[in-house]
Write a protein that holds these residues in place. Sequence first.
Motif, PDB file in Angstrom:
ATOM      1  N   LEU A  32      -7.481 -10.657   3.874  1.00  0.00           N
ATOM      2  CA  LEU A  32      -8.528  -9.752   3.393  1.00  0.00           C
ATOM      3  C   LEU A  32      -8.305  -8.319   3.860  1.00  0.00           C
ATOM      4  O   LEU A  32      -8.387  -7.374   3.067  1.00  0.00           O
ATOM      5  CB  LEU A  32      -9.898 -10.260   3.865  1.00  0.00           C
ATOM      6  CG  LEU A  32     -11.116  -9.508   3.326  1.00  0.00           C
ATOM      7  CD1 LEU A  32     -11.196  -9.657   1.818  1.00  0.00           C
ATOM      8  CD2 LEU A  32     -12.402 -10.051   3.968  1.00  0.00           C
ATOM      9  N   ASP A  33      -8.003  -8.127   5.145  1.00  0.00           N
ATOM     10  CA  ASP A  33      -7.820  -6.772   5.668  1.00  0.00           C
ATOM     11  C   ASP A  33      -6.590  -6.102   5.071  1.00  0.00           C
ATOM     12  O   ASP A  33      -6.588  -4.901   4.797  1.00  0.00           O
ATOM     13  CB  ASP A  33      -7.694  -6.808   7.192  1.00  0.00           C
ATOM     14  CG  ASP A  33      -9.013  -7.175   7.865  1.00  0.00           C
ATOM     15  OD1 ASP A  33     -10.058  -7.044   7.209  1.00  0.00           O
ATOM     16  OD2 ASP A  33      -8.979  -7.622   9.026  1.00  0.00           O
ATOM     17  N   GLU A  34      -5.541  -6.886   4.858  1.00  0.00           N
ATOM     18  CA  GLU A  34      -4.290  -6.321   4.352  1.00  0.00           C
ATOM     19  C   GLU A  34      -4.317  -6.067   2.852  1.00  0.00           C
ATOM     20  O   GLU A  34      -3.880  -5.004   2.370  1.00  0.00           O
ATOM     21  CB  GLU A  34      -3.132  -7.275   4.671  1.00  0.00           C
ATOM     22  CG  GLU A  34      -1.787  -6.832   4.094  1.00  0.00           C
ATOM     23  CD  GLU A  34      -0.724  -7.906   4.201  1.00  0.00           C
ATOM     24  OE1 GLU A  34       0.407  -7.657   3.734  1.00  0.00           O
ATOM     25  OE2 GLU A  34      -1.023  -9.006   4.733  1.00  0.00           O
ATOM     26  N   LEU A  35      -4.861  -7.017   2.092  1.00  0.00           N
ATOM     27  CA  LEU A  35      -4.726  -6.979   0.640  1.00  0.00           C
ATOM     28  C   LEU A  35      -6.041  -6.863  -0.117  1.00  0.00           C
ATOM     29  O   LEU A  35      -6.039  -6.627  -1.326  1.00  0.00           O
ATOM     30  CB  LEU A  35      -3.994  -8.242   0.154  1.00  0.00           C
ATOM     31  CG  LEU A  35      -2.605  -8.487   0.743  1.00  0.00           C
ATOM     32  CD1 LEU A  35      -2.052  -9.814   0.235  1.00  0.00           C
ATOM     33  CD2 LEU A  35      -1.661  -7.344   0.381  1.00  0.00           C
ATOM     34  N   GLY A  36      -7.152  -7.027   0.574  1.00  0.00           N
ATOM     35  CA  GLY A  36      -8.427  -7.049  -0.123  1.00  0.00           C
ATOM     36  C   GLY A  36      -8.668  -8.411  -0.737  1.00  0.00           C
ATOM     37  O   GLY A  36      -7.903  -9.352  -0.533  1.00  0.00           O
ATOM     38  N   PRO A  50       5.890 -11.063  -3.337  1.00  0.00           N
ATOM     39  CA  PRO A  50       5.711 -12.302  -2.577  1.00  0.00           C
ATOM     40  C   PRO A  50       6.856 -13.270  -2.827  1.00  0.00           C
ATOM     41  O   PRO A  50       7.341 -13.410  -3.957  1.00  0.00           O
ATOM     42  CB  PRO A  50       4.389 -12.852  -3.131  1.00  0.00           C
ATOM     43  CG  PRO A  50       4.292 -12.290  -4.514  1.00  0.00           C
ATOM     44  CD  PRO A  50       4.919 -10.926  -4.433  1.00  0.00           C
ATOM     45  N   GLY A  51       7.300 -13.948  -1.799  1.00  0.00           N
ATOM     46  CA  GLY A  51       8.332 -14.952  -1.953  1.00  0.00           C
ATOM     47  C   GLY A  51       7.780 -16.187  -2.635  1.00  0.00           C
ATOM     48  O   GLY A  51       6.578 -16.293  -2.905  1.00  0.00           O
ATOM     49  N   GLU A  52       8.671 -17.161  -2.882  1.00  0.00           N
ATOM     50  CA  GLU A  52       8.241 -18.340  -3.636  1.00  0.00           C
ATOM     51  C   GLU A  52       7.144 -19.107  -2.913  1.00  0.00           C
ATOM     52  O   GLU A  52       6.213 -19.606  -3.540  1.00  0.00           O
ATOM     53  CB  GLU A  52       9.432 -19.257  -3.908  1.00  0.00           C
ATOM     54  CG  GLU A  52       9.031 -20.467  -4.738  1.00  0.00           C
ATOM     55  CD  GLU A  52      10.213 -21.282  -5.225  1.00  0.00           C
ATOM     56  OE1 GLU A  52      10.017 -22.483  -5.479  1.00  0.00           O
ATOM     57  OE2 GLU A  52      11.313 -20.723  -5.346  1.00  0.00           O
ATOM     58  N   ALA A 108       2.185  -3.370 -10.987  1.00  0.00           N
ATOM     59  CA  ALA A 108       3.008  -2.648 -10.023  1.00  0.00           C
ATOM     60  C   ALA A 108       2.666  -3.035  -8.591  1.00  0.00           C
ATOM     61  O   ALA A 108       3.546  -3.107  -7.728  1.00  0.00           O
ATOM     62  CB  ALA A 108       2.841  -1.145 -10.230  1.00  0.00           C
ATOM     63  N   ALA A 109       1.392  -3.271  -8.326  1.00  0.00           N
ATOM     64  CA  ALA A 109       0.990  -3.660  -6.969  1.00  0.00           C
ATOM     65  C   ALA A 109       1.607  -4.993  -6.580  1.00  0.00           C
ATOM     66  O   ALA A 109       2.005  -5.198  -5.428  1.00  0.00           O
ATOM     67  CB  ALA A 109      -0.528  -3.740  -6.872  1.00  0.00           C
ATOM     68  N   LEU A 110       1.742  -5.889  -7.535  1.00  0.00           N
ATOM     69  CA  LEU A 110       2.370  -7.183  -7.264  1.00  0.00           C
ATOM     70  C   LEU A 110       3.862  -6.999  -7.027  1.00  0.00           C
ATOM     71  O   LEU A 110       4.444  -7.631  -6.141  1.00  0.00           O
ATOM     72  CB  LEU A 110       2.127  -8.140  -8.428  1.00  0.00           C
ATOM     73  CG  LEU A 110       2.753  -9.531  -8.295  1.00  0.00           C
ATOM     74  CD1 LEU A 110       2.202 -10.258  -7.084  1.00  0.00           C
ATOM     75  CD2 LEU A 110       2.514 -10.346  -9.561  1.00  0.00           C
ATOM     76  N   HIS A 130       2.074 -14.404 -12.550  1.00  0.00           N
ATOM     77  CA  HIS A 130       2.102 -12.945 -12.534  1.00  0.00           C
ATOM     78  C   HIS A 130       0.846 -12.334 -11.916  1.00  0.00           C
ATOM     79  O   HIS A 130       0.529 -11.168 -12.162  1.00  0.00           O
ATOM     80  CB  HIS A 130       2.314 -12.411 -13.959  1.00  0.00           C
ATOM     81  CG  HIS A 130       3.560 -12.932 -14.604  1.00  0.00           C
ATOM     82  ND1 HIS A 130       4.806 -12.806 -14.021  1.00  0.00           N
ATOM     83  CD2 HIS A 130       3.753 -13.615 -15.755  1.00  0.00           C
ATOM     84  CE1 HIS A 130       5.713 -13.363 -14.792  1.00  0.00           C
ATOM     85  NE2 HIS A 130       5.090 -13.865 -15.845  1.00  0.00           N
ATOM     86  N   THR A 131       0.147 -13.136 -11.144  1.00  0.00           N
ATOM     87  CA  THR A 131      -1.026 -12.670 -10.402  1.00  0.00           C
ATOM     88  C   THR A 131      -0.955 -13.262  -9.004  1.00  0.00           C
ATOM     89  O   THR A 131      -0.580 -14.430  -8.845  1.00  0.00           O
ATOM     90  CB  THR A 131      -2.331 -13.118 -11.083  1.00  0.00           C
ATOM     91  OG1 THR A 131      -2.355 -12.652 -12.430  1.00  0.00           O
ATOM     92  CG2 THR A 131      -3.548 -12.577 -10.339  1.00  0.00           C
ATOM     93  N   TYR A 132      -1.295 -12.454  -8.011  1.00  0.00           N
ATOM     94  CA  TYR A 132      -1.355 -12.956  -6.640  1.00  0.00           C
ATOM     95  C   TYR A 132      -2.805 -12.981  -6.198  1.00  0.00           C
ATOM     96  O   TYR A 132      -3.498 -11.962  -6.234  1.00  0.00           O
ATOM     97  CB  TYR A 132      -0.537 -12.090  -5.679  1.00  0.00           C
ATOM     98  CG  TYR A 132      -0.486 -12.663  -4.274  1.00  0.00           C
ATOM     99  CD1 TYR A 132       0.396 -13.690  -3.966  1.00  0.00           C
ATOM    100  CD2 TYR A 132      -1.348 -12.200  -3.281  1.00  0.00           C
ATOM    101  CE1 TYR A 132       0.422 -14.244  -2.689  1.00  0.00           C
ATOM    102  CE2 TYR A 132      -1.324 -12.744  -2.008  1.00  0.00           C
ATOM    103  CZ  TYR A 132      -0.436 -13.776  -1.710  1.00  0.00           C
ATOM    104  OH  TYR A 132      -0.409 -14.333  -0.447  1.00  0.00           O
TER     105      TYR A 132
END
Length: 211
Positions: free
Chosen positions: A80-84, A98-100, A91-93, A70-72
């Motif tokens: 880094l540029d896209e997601l930090g 994300p796929g499997e 909710a952000a997850l 439950h954490t990405y």
Amino acid sequence: MLTIHAAELLLPGDREPVPGGAVLVDGDRIAMLGPYEDVAAAHPAARVRRWPGLLTPGLLNRHGTALLEHTYFPDDPFELDELGSEPITGAALADLAPGESRRGNSARRCTQKLLARGVVAVAARLTTPAVRTAVHRAGLEVVPEADAEGPAALDPLAGAEPADAFRAPLAVGAAARFAVFAVPDEAALAVRGAGACIATVIGGRMLHRRA
């Protein structure tokens, strides 16, 4: 090959600390533990690894499901540029969805962070095949329990005493699972936390070593 892991202080987990203690590893098992002089005298041909600081049982992280499923954990530097760089939850997850395959890669990055904190086991109920594969390949034991209450943290010592975070005491015949921390004693470990880890051994194999 027999290997002696010697430290400034050995904390077996169920008995008094041993200054200048050592653990003898034979394959994936602990063959002897005690003062270094005794272990070395009994096995003079063994290879010796000397560690500064404190050698303890490996740690159990009680938030495995939350961290692994439950954490990405973004792939630094590629995302880094896209997601930090911070872990993504809630909710952000859900928005990221994300796929499997990406979840499996995130779990792999998470296992490396756990190993770097002396973790040898996680309490978790894992349902995603790619996540289970990542954990298995990392060598972590999965304890099939629900996560503990409270916020999930990579550091098992966050809000817990070291003795409460040990997976199992070090014992002759037991699996060779332990960690070494760059601290002088258990009290200092409680203050510094698992980020002081400099080495993690699982099944006799060194799966993390701080450069």
